[in-house]
Write an enzyme that holds these catalytic residues in place. Structure first.
Site, PDB file in Angstrom:
ATOM      1  N   TYR A  58      38.941  32.963  35.964  1.00 51.06           N
ATOM      2  CA  TYR A  58      40.029  33.778  35.922  1.00 51.06           C
ATOM      3  C   TYR A  58      40.947  33.483  34.765  1.00 51.06           C
ATOM      4  O   TYR A  58      41.629  32.512  34.667  1.00 51.06           O
ATOM      5  CB  TYR A  58      40.858  33.645  37.385  1.00 51.06           C
ATOM      6  CG  TYR A  58      40.074  34.000  38.422  1.00 51.06           C
ATOM      7  CD1 TYR A  58      39.180  34.939  38.435  1.00 51.06           C
ATOM      8  CD2 TYR A  58      40.653  33.306  39.698  1.00 51.06           C
ATOM      9  CE1 TYR A  58      38.314  35.235  39.732  1.00 51.06           C
ATOM     10  CE2 TYR A  58      40.103  33.717  40.933  1.00 51.06           C
ATOM     11  CZ  TYR A  58      38.872  34.598  40.863  1.00 51.06           C
ATOM     12  OH  TYR A  58      38.304  34.938  41.996  1.00 51.06           O
ATOM     13  N   HIS A  94      30.837  29.987  43.180  1.00 51.44           N
ATOM     14  CA  HIS A  94      31.533  31.224  42.754  1.00 51.44           C
ATOM     15  C   HIS A  94      30.253  32.114  42.232  1.00 51.44           C
ATOM     16  O   HIS A  94      29.578  31.934  41.296  1.00 51.44           O
ATOM     17  CB  HIS A  94      32.332  30.910  41.745  1.00 51.44           C
ATOM     18  CG  HIS A  94      33.273  31.991  41.401  1.00 51.44           C
ATOM     19  ND1 HIS A  94      34.188  31.962  40.370  1.00 51.44           N
ATOM     20  CD2 HIS A  94      33.286  33.222  42.001  1.00 51.44           C
ATOM     21  CE1 HIS A  94      35.067  33.327  40.411  1.00 51.44           C
ATOM     22  NE2 HIS A  94      34.411  34.043  41.419  1.00 51.44           N
TER      23      HIS A  94
END
Length: 330
Positions: free
Chosen positions: A54, A137
């Site tokens: 992010y 992830h």
């Protein structure tokens, strides 16, 4: 607060997703990012999720800085491994979805060494000596390495007491179901696959998690925005929503309007209603969005609304819905 699986880690029923304060799609100022985290704290949110992906670490830095004002034992924080950041020559990261300079590049790495290195870097950016939860992830295209090396590495970190809970976070339900059935994860983070528009997690993942005692965190309750504001041009799964889904979302809005509620309130309530779900993770880029989400999450959605969704074929009959809460006597 709900406990994750058999771990000792607890999360708030509504949680804060920090992708947006990593400049997802558009820039967010430092003060605005700080105020969003602080608004979440003031509304009782005590679980915060981030990732190196992010904003190429920006989300982790901003979240860590904002939470530094609060006692470490009062909140739960998760980050993710599998995308290791390496220095890059520059440019921008708009192709990666974030409005930040491309000071680093993402390298897929689910190896045991890569996971430890990635976690160490995350701790440095967060300014913390530990995180509570670590997720693999998006291992979609890296299943063999994730199961052969990544998961055992997380299991070792948990056994060493480095982290309290481990899991995997993905935008699909199939591989998450495999994690639940074939490993000893405490939690899985399922984004976008259990919403008012997509219940694909209902057939395999959620029943398996409930049976095994594995917790589920639901992300993407608004499917990237379409359920937050059902209009043509809204996003669905990070892209412009197809017209058929916009039409379905508008039908949901019509039923919500008829019953004096909102699609946002219904979307959050629906995700939270399944017994396997420990927390609903909502991304927000401002204090206003946080306060609205908290307000919608606490709102009462009439039982007749759910009945109409079933009757109009907008929701499967076997999808759990919130129990009607009796009004307090006046």
């Amino acid at each position: 607060m709900n406990r994750l699986g058999r771990s000792g880690v607890e999360v708030s029923a509504l949680s804060f997703g920090a992708a947006a304060i990593g400049n997802l799609y558009t820039e967010v100022g430092e003060a605005q990012a700080h105020d969003a985290v602080e608004a979440a704290w003031q509304r009782g949110i005590r679980y915060f999720d981030t990732a190196p992906h992010y904003g190429l670490g920006l989300s982790e830095r901003r979240l860590g800085a904002a939470l530094r004002e609060h006692p470490r034992d009062r909140y739960t924080i998760s980050t993710k491994v599998g995308r290791r950041l390496e220095p890059s020559d520059g440019g921008d990261d708009l192709s990666g979805g974030f409005a930040v300079p491309a000071t680093h590049r993402r390298v897929w790495d689910f190896s045991a060494d890569g996971i430890r290195r990635t976690l160490e870097s995350s701790l440095e950016r967060l300014g913390l000596d530990r995180v509570d939860v670590v997720y693999l992830h998006d291992p979609d295209e890296h299943a063999e390495e994730a199961f052969r090396e990544g998961y055992p590495a997380l299991e070792k970190l948990r056994s060493e007491g480095v982290v309290g809970a481990i899991g995997a976070g993905m935008n699909q339900a199939g591989m998450l179901t495999r994690f639940v059935r074939d490993t000893d994860v405490d939690v899985v983070l399922c984004a976008g696959r259990y919403t008012l528009l997509d219940q694909s997690a209902l057939t395999g993942l959620l029943p398996a998690a409930h049976e095994r005692g594995t917790s589920v965190v639901i992300g993407g309750a608004f499917n990237s925005g379409l359920l937050a504001n059902p209009v043509p041009g809204a996003r669905y799964d990070y892209a412009v929503a197809p017209s058929a889904l916009v039409e379905r979302a508008l039908r949901l809005k019509s039923v919500a309007d008829r019953h004096g509620t909102t699609v946002r309130a219904a979307a959050l309530a629906f995700c939270a209603a399944h017994p396997a779900v420990a927390s609903v993770l909502v991304g927000a880029r401002s204090a206003h969005e946080v306060r609205d989400c908290a307000h919608q999450f606490a709102a009462r959605v009439p039982a007749a609304f759910w009945q109409d969704l079933h009757a109009e074929g907008l929701l499967p009959a076997d999808a759990p819905v919130p129990a009607e809460t009796p009004k307090e006597p006046s």
